[in-house]
Design a protein around this motif. Structure first.
Motif, PDB file in Angstrom:
ATOM      1  N   LEU A 171     -12.598   9.054  -7.865  1.00 30.54           N
ATOM      2  CA  LEU A 171     -12.002   8.177  -6.857  1.00 30.54           C
ATOM      3  C   LEU A 171     -12.483   6.735  -7.046  1.00 30.54           C
ATOM      4  O   LEU A 171     -11.689   5.786  -7.006  1.00 30.54           O
ATOM      5  CB  LEU A 171     -12.366   8.695  -5.455  1.00 30.54           C
ATOM      6  N   ASP A 172     -13.765   6.568  -7.287  1.00 34.55           N
ATOM      7  CA  ASP A 172     -14.316   5.224  -7.514  1.00 34.55           C
ATOM      8  C   ASP A 172     -13.665   4.573  -8.737  1.00 34.55           C
ATOM      9  O   ASP A 172     -13.353   3.388  -8.736  1.00 34.55           O
ATOM     10  CB  ASP A 172     -15.833   5.293  -7.746  1.00 34.55           C
ATOM     11  N   LEU A 173     -13.448   5.377  -9.788  1.00 29.04           N
ATOM     12  CA  LEU A 173     -12.958   4.810 -11.050  1.00 29.04           C
ATOM     13  C   LEU A 173     -11.455   4.553 -11.076  1.00 29.04           C
ATOM     14  O   LEU A 173     -10.995   3.609 -11.711  1.00 29.04           O
ATOM     15  CB  LEU A 173     -13.353   5.714 -12.226  1.00 29.04           C
ATOM     16  N   VAL A 174     -10.666   5.396 -10.379  1.00 25.90           N
ATOM     17  CA  VAL A 174      -9.202   5.200 -10.449  1.00 25.90           C
ATOM     18  C   VAL A 174      -8.727   3.965  -9.694  1.00 25.90           C
ATOM     19  O   VAL A 174      -7.563   3.577  -9.805  1.00 25.90           O
ATOM     20  CB  VAL A 174      -8.374   6.430  -9.998  1.00 25.90           C
ATOM     21  N   ILE A 175      -9.619   3.341  -8.969  1.00 19.02           N
ATOM     22  CA  ILE A 175      -9.235   2.083  -8.318  1.00 19.02           C
ATOM     23  C   ILE A 175      -8.852   1.064  -9.398  1.00 19.02           C
ATOM     24  O   ILE A 175      -7.877   0.339  -9.272  1.00 19.02           O
ATOM     25  CB  ILE A 175     -10.390   1.570  -7.421  1.00 19.02           C
ATOM     26  N   ASN A 176      -9.580   1.082 -10.501  1.00 19.13           N
ATOM     27  CA  ASN A 176      -9.304   0.118 -11.576  1.00 19.13           C
ATOM     28  C   ASN A 176      -8.577   0.689 -12.787  1.00 19.13           C
ATOM     29  O   ASN A 176      -8.280  -0.047 -13.726  1.00 19.13           O
ATOM     30  CB  ASN A 176     -10.622  -0.514 -12.052  1.00 19.13           C
ATOM     31  N   GLU A 210     -18.219  19.483 -22.197  1.00 23.91           N
ATOM     32  CA  GLU A 210     -19.670  19.427 -22.448  1.00 23.91           C
ATOM     33  C   GLU A 210     -19.973  19.102 -23.916  1.00 23.91           C
ATOM     34  O   GLU A 210     -21.006  18.517 -24.228  1.00 23.91           O
ATOM     35  CB  GLU A 210     -20.354  20.772 -22.116  1.00 23.91           C
ATOM     36  N   GLU A 211     -19.072  19.473 -24.812  1.00 22.88           N
ATOM     37  CA  GLU A 211     -19.302  19.206 -26.252  1.00 22.88           C
ATOM     38  C   GLU A 211     -18.778  17.831 -26.686  1.00 22.88           C
ATOM     39  O   GLU A 211     -18.851  17.481 -27.854  1.00 22.88           O
ATOM     40  CB  GLU A 211     -18.617  20.275 -27.127  1.00 22.88           C
ATOM     41  N   GLY A 212     -18.205  17.102 -25.733  1.00 22.76           N
ATOM     42  CA  GLY A 212     -17.664  15.791 -26.072  1.00 22.76           C
ATOM     43  C   GLY A 212     -16.237  15.858 -26.593  1.00 22.76           C
ATOM     44  O   GLY A 212     -15.703  14.883 -27.119  1.00 22.76           O
ATOM     45  N   THR A 213     -15.615  17.035 -26.455  1.00 20.84           N
ATOM     46  CA  THR A 213     -14.227  17.186 -26.905  1.00 20.84           C
ATOM     47  C   THR A 213     -13.281  16.780 -25.773  1.00 20.84           C
ATOM     48  O   THR A 213     -13.549  17.055 -24.596  1.00 20.84           O
ATOM     49  CB  THR A 213     -13.958  18.664 -27.287  1.00 20.84           C
ATOM     50  N   PHE A 214     -12.175  16.146 -26.148  1.00 20.46           N
ATOM     51  CA  PHE A 214     -11.177  15.711 -25.177  1.00 20.46           C
ATOM     52  C   PHE A 214     -10.617  16.917 -24.408  1.00 20.46           C
ATOM     53  O   PHE A 214     -10.130  17.878 -25.022  1.00 20.46           O
ATOM     54  CB  PHE A 214     -10.052  14.985 -25.918  1.00 20.46           C
ATOM     55  N   ALA A 215     -10.707  16.860 -23.069  1.00 22.51           N
ATOM     56  CA  ALA A 215     -10.246  18.000 -22.255  1.00 22.51           C
ATOM     57  C   ALA A 215      -8.925  17.696 -21.550  1.00 22.51           C
ATOM     58  O   ALA A 215      -8.235  18.607 -21.106  1.00 22.51           O
ATOM     59  CB  ALA A 215     -11.304  18.353 -21.216  1.00 22.51           C
ATOM     60  N   GLY A 216      -8.590  16.405 -21.429  1.00 22.41           N
ATOM     61  CA  GLY A 216      -7.353  16.035 -20.757  1.00 22.41           C
ATOM     62  C   GLY A 216      -7.510  14.700 -20.037  1.00 22.41           C
ATOM     63  O   GLY A 216      -8.410  13.923 -20.364  1.00 22.41           O
ATOM     64  N   ILE A 217      -6.623  14.471 -19.069  1.00 17.87           N
ATOM     65  CA  ILE A 217      -6.718  13.213 -18.310  1.00 17.87           C
ATOM     66  C   ILE A 217      -6.644  13.503 -16.807  1.00 17.87           C
ATOM     67  O   ILE A 217      -6.140  14.551 -16.385  1.00 17.87           O
ATOM     68  CB  ILE A 217      -5.595  12.203 -18.683  1.00 17.87           C
ATOM     69  N   LEU A 218      -7.160  12.554 -16.055  1.00 12.24           N
ATOM     70  CA  LEU A 218      -7.023  12.615 -14.594  1.00 12.24           C
ATOM     71  C   LEU A 218      -6.304  11.329 -14.185  1.00 12.24           C
ATOM     72  O   LEU A 218      -6.761  10.231 -14.521  1.00 12.24           O
ATOM     73  CB  LEU A 218      -8.408  12.699 -13.952  1.00 12.24           C
ATOM     74  N   THR A 219      -5.178  11.479 -13.504  1.00 16.35           N
ATOM     75  CA  THR A 219      -4.400  10.285 -13.164  1.00 16.35           C
ATOM     76  C   THR A 219      -4.632   9.863 -11.713  1.00 16.35           C
ATOM     77  O   THR A 219      -4.997  10.668 -10.856  1.00 16.35           O
ATOM     78  CB  THR A 219      -2.886  10.534 -13.364  1.00 16.35           C
ATOM     79  N   ARG A 220      -4.380   8.569 -11.487  1.00 21.30           N
ATOM     80  CA  ARG A 220      -4.491   8.020 -10.129  1.00 21.30           C
ATOM     81  C   ARG A 220      -3.517   8.753  -9.208  1.00 21.30           C
ATOM     82  O   ARG A 220      -3.815   9.051  -8.064  1.00 21.30           O
ATOM     83  CB  ARG A 220      -4.155   6.520 -10.191  1.00 21.30           C
TER      84      ARG A 220
END
Ligand code: AMP
Length: 146
Positions: A107-112, A121-131
């Motif tokens: 929530l804090d980050l999607v403002i911008n 956990e392994e640093g592999t791309f898991a997907g995206i979270l949209t505003r």
């Protein structure tokens, strides 16, 4: 002061809301800017992740970055597209989420940011979270509806 109910939402793990990697349009390190322009135009997305062959996240690529790279003094130099690689023009210093992060951090980050990349956990791309998804959850919480 945060109410008990709000705290439950804020503490929810983002994994419940992530658009999984297989549904996310992306380009690969080494792809040409021409290919990226095609993907961006066809999907209609303003910006997409740049991954490597092992699905590790390297950055984000948007239309503006490509256009700026081919902007000449008097015209757009489309012939340059073929020789520019996505790694030359992408933004590599990007804010991202980890799969175990909470709704509150998102929530804090999607403002911008219209969307955020999520890594496991392994640093592999898991997907995206949209505003859009975050706002939908907030709306559901405020109105207490589905
Ligand atoms: P939306 O919430 O659908 O308006 O998406 C906001 C932004 O998130 C888009 O402009 C894209 O940059 C990115 N995005 C959303 N869904 C996808 C997807 N399936 N693949 C790649 N990027 C996406």
């Amino acid at each position: 002061m945060i109410s008990l109910n709000s705290k439950a939402l804020l503490d929810t793990p983002i994994s419940d809301f992530v658009i999984p990697a297989e549904k996310v349009a992306h380009v690969q390190i080494g792809n040409s800017a021409e290919h990226a322009l095609l993907v961006l135009t066809k999907t209609g997305y303003s910006s997409i992740p740049v991954l490597d062959t092992k699905y590790r996240l390297h950055g984000l690529l948007g239309m503006k970055m490509i256009t700026e790279a081919i902007l000449g003094l008097e015209r757009i130099e489309y012939d340059k597209l073929h020789n520019i690689k996505v790694d030359d023009v992408m933004e590599s210093d990007i804010v991202h989420l980890k799969i175990n992060d909470t709704f509150q951090r998102a929530l804090d980050l999607v403002i911008n940011h219209a969307f955020l990349c999520v890594v496991d956990e392994e640093g592999t791309f898991a997907g995206i979270l949209t505003r859009r998804v975050i706002l939908k959850q907030l709306k559901k919480y405020i109105y207490q509806v589905d």
